[in-house]
Design a protein around this motif. Sequence first.
Motif, PDB file in Angstrom:
ATOM      1  N   VAL A 250      19.438  -0.629  28.616  1.00 30.25           N
ATOM      2  CA  VAL A 250      20.561  -0.348  27.720  1.00 30.25           C
ATOM      3  C   VAL A 250      20.162  -0.630  26.268  1.00 30.25           C
ATOM      4  O   VAL A 250      20.503   0.123  25.362  1.00 30.25           O
ATOM      5  N   ALA A 251      19.356  -1.686  26.059  1.00 29.28           N
ATOM      6  CA  ALA A 251      18.866  -1.960  24.708  1.00 29.28           C
ATOM      7  C   ALA A 251      18.005  -0.800  24.219  1.00 29.28           C
ATOM      8  O   ALA A 251      18.066  -0.404  23.048  1.00 29.28           O
ATOM      9  N   GLY A 252      17.230  -0.240  25.138  1.00 31.08           N
ATOM     10  CA  GLY A 252      16.410   0.921  24.801  1.00 31.08           C
ATOM     11  C   GLY A 252      17.274   2.106  24.403  1.00 31.08           C
ATOM     12  O   GLY A 252      16.955   2.857  23.478  1.00 31.08           O
TER      13      GLY A 252
ATOM     14  N   SER B 254      17.200   4.336  21.097  1.00 26.27           N
ATOM     15  CA  SER B 254      16.897   5.764  21.045  1.00 26.27           C
ATOM     16  C   SER B 254      18.112   6.594  20.642  1.00 26.27           C
ATOM     17  O   SER B 254      17.977   7.589  19.955  1.00 26.27           O
ATOM     18  N   VAL B 255      19.310   6.197  21.050  1.00 22.28           N
ATOM     19  CA  VAL B 255      20.486   7.019  20.759  1.00 22.28           C
ATOM     20  C   VAL B 255      21.107   6.674  19.410  1.00 22.28           C
ATOM     21  O   VAL B 255      21.508   7.543  18.643  1.00 22.28           O
ATOM     22  N   ILE B 256      21.173   5.358  19.106  1.00 22.59           N
ATOM     23  CA  ILE B 256      21.872   4.958  17.884  1.00 22.59           C
ATOM     24  C   ILE B 256      20.900   4.671  16.749  1.00 22.59           C
ATOM     25  O   ILE B 256      21.248   4.733  15.584  1.00 22.59           O
ATOM     26  N   GLY B 257      19.658   4.367  17.123  1.00 21.89           N
ATOM     27  CA  GLY B 257      18.666   4.138  16.087  1.00 21.89           C
ATOM     28  C   GLY B 257      18.614   2.713  15.575  1.00 21.89           C
ATOM     29  O   GLY B 257      18.095   2.459  14.499  1.00 21.89           O
ATOM     30  N   ILE B 258      19.172   1.773  16.329  1.00 20.76           N
ATOM     31  CA  ILE B 258      19.050   0.371  15.950  1.00 20.76           C
ATOM     32  C   ILE B 258      17.926  -0.227  16.794  1.00 20.76           C
ATOM     33  O   ILE B 258      17.963  -0.111  18.023  1.00 20.76           O
ATOM     34  N   PRO B 259      16.925  -0.859  16.159  1.00 22.48           N
ATOM     35  CA  PRO B 259      15.787  -1.383  16.928  1.00 22.48           C
ATOM     36  C   PRO B 259      16.237  -2.303  18.067  1.00 22.48           C
ATOM     37  O   PRO B 259      17.134  -3.134  17.883  1.00 22.48           O
ATOM     38  N   ALA B 260      15.597  -2.141  19.219  1.00 24.07           N
ATOM     39  CA  ALA B 260      15.983  -2.914  20.397  1.00 24.07           C
ATOM     40  C   ALA B 260      15.873  -4.421  20.160  1.00 24.07           C
ATOM     41  O   ALA B 260      16.605  -5.203  20.761  1.00 24.07           O
ATOM     42  N   GLU B 261      14.979  -4.841  19.246  1.00 22.71           N
ATOM     43  CA  GLU B 261      14.831  -6.290  18.988  1.00 22.71           C
ATOM     44  C   GLU B 261      16.097  -6.882  18.373  1.00 22.71           C
ATOM     45  O   GLU B 261      16.310  -8.084  18.418  1.00 22.71           O
ATOM     46  N   GLU B 262      16.915  -6.031  17.735  1.00 22.52           N
ATOM     47  CA  GLU B 262      18.126  -6.557  17.102  1.00 22.52           C
ATOM     48  C   GLU B 262      19.259  -6.782  18.092  1.00 22.52           C
ATOM     49  O   GLU B 262      20.289  -7.354  17.760  1.00 22.52           O
ATOM     50  N   VAL B 263      19.066  -6.299  19.319  1.00 22.12           N
ATOM     51  CA  VAL B 263      20.128  -6.410  20.315  1.00 22.12           C
ATOM     52  C   VAL B 263      20.260  -7.856  20.796  1.00 22.12           C
ATOM     53  O   VAL B 263      19.259  -8.514  21.079  1.00 22.12           O
TER      54      VAL B 263
END
Length: 598
Positions: A145-147, A151-160
């Motif tokens: 889901v972080a991925g 990919s969909v919203i463009g927020i880096p997964a590390e920020e999740v």
Amino acid sequence: ADQNHIRTFSIIAHVDHGKTTLSDRLLEVTKTISARQSREQLLDGMDLEREKGITIKAKAVRMEYVAQDGQRYQLNLIDTPGHVDFGYEVSRALAACEGALLVVDAAQGIEAQTLANVYLAVEHDLTIIPVVNKIDLPGAHPEEVAGEVESVIGIPAEEVIMASAKEGIGIPEILEAIVQRIPPPRGQRNQPARALIFDSHYDAYKGVIAYVRVVDGAFPTGAVVRFIGTGASASTLELGVFRPGMTPLNELVAGEVGYIATGLKTVEECQVGDTITLVDNPAESPLPGYRPAKPMVFAGLYPVDSNAYPELREALEKLKMNDAALSFQPESSNALGFGFRCGFLGLLHMEIVRERLEREYNLDLLITAPSVEYQVLLTDGEIITVDNPSDMPDLSKLGSIEEPVVQISIISPTRYIGTIMDLVTTKRGTFETMDYLDPTRVQLKYKMPLAEIVIDFYDQLKSRTQGYASLDYHLAGYQEADLVKLDILVNQQPVDALSLIVHRDFAYNQGRTLVERLRKLIPRQMFEVPIQAAIGAKIIARETVRAMRKDVLAKCYGGDITRKRKLLEKQKEGKKRMKMVGNVEIPQEAFMAILSLN
Ligand code: GTP
């Protein structure tokens, strides 16, 4: 607090992804409420809201938080409504914020409302903090889901931030992220005062309470204020903040969020999106984005007992004090007598109003099938708006008809693409785009007449996709269409409340289906009752409700007295939602029959 120590944010999420649970946790951890106090008592004030499990009205709470840097921060949480009917309120709530927590369910992933809300947040330049919630669930796949967020919203997964609102995991990280990532407000305290209204409610003692975000200047208690959009003015009887109960203060300054009690008698004068300023030293221009509440869906409301008409009027007037989006005006129907044409934001809003009228005001109501508002060009060049099918002018006077269209976005597993395409086509939808969110899920966009959404589109979408597809839509203007009025005649009498507007290509089929359904819904009478569908003078379908058989009647008359009384009582119960039209009894379901025509 000084502006550098204020953070204002909302939580955006798809329904059920955990917004309410997460806000509860934040309130608990900041000791704004004790763990024992249930949020239901505090924030979900309306019964109906609780029962339906949805958030209808935006609310605001101030929390205090001492961050790891040792500083004390004022955190304002503005709650947004979760349903597409209340999209404008969502946009105003977001306009009052600098940031948003984006909550995505770790088992479900991104859904249609998640994206719709993200677009709104991006439009308002908000800092988005992605939170993958429910990581405790056995079916959770948080990394994926972080991925998807990346990919969909463009927020880096590390920020999740990985969280479980239920188990209290990730809450400290979320609070720190709010302080560190969301910028403080940027308003000018020495400028003329301006505040954005993002919600309001009517209070019997203090009048209309405006929920505001002060953008510039300061509002002292007691000051006379003016509403730039509606032109109304009022004195502030009280102002303060929600903590979470109403807590009076001496002033609200730029950057702060709170309430202003105005003493006004109706929310119509104090509308969401309007700007409040001070009468002495007023601001020159309003904040952007004000739009008066506009109903999109219309239906007739009639008391089952015609004597209850004055009560219905009074109840609508009371509801209206608290609901600027509700509109109503008297209308009369040859079939149903005197009632009101009511305007609603959408079907959920309509359902809420109907339930409140019945529950809180004890009214038995008949409601006609919902309609949209058409723009009609007459042959003499005049343009009229028609929100009641029975008001559609004669074919001879009709030039052309335009109907409201919406853009819809559906997110669904790829295996349902075929059935969705199929459904949308039968609803006069036109395909726009298809994007893969990941190899197994797509976002589909279509343009579709609003009238088709209003009539059981959502239920069909859900049932065809076993509940997996999610839907969001917004108004995309008006479009000309080849529409005709379909009239229904019961026992040779046209029943105005059963008329509907349909596309010419579908008229024949819909007429057939409708009379078949009505035949089953209208109880047998002592005589034969023909049911016909007509376009203008042309009958396109007919069914007959057979007369009651003699032996059925016999049962009612002979027999012992208790049984007879029971029968009569049963009939009385059944009659509750019946209207005599001419000499035929028509039940409520008949007026809603078009809602399930397929
Ligand atoms: P609306 O108000 O309808 O928009 O829903 P919401 O997004 O506020 O969701 P809510 O907080 O009501 O949660 C929906 C359901 O998910 C409830 O049954 C919660 O108990 C459950 N839930 C919320 N957070 C978590 C979590 O972290 N883990 C688990 N297992 N369940 C959760």
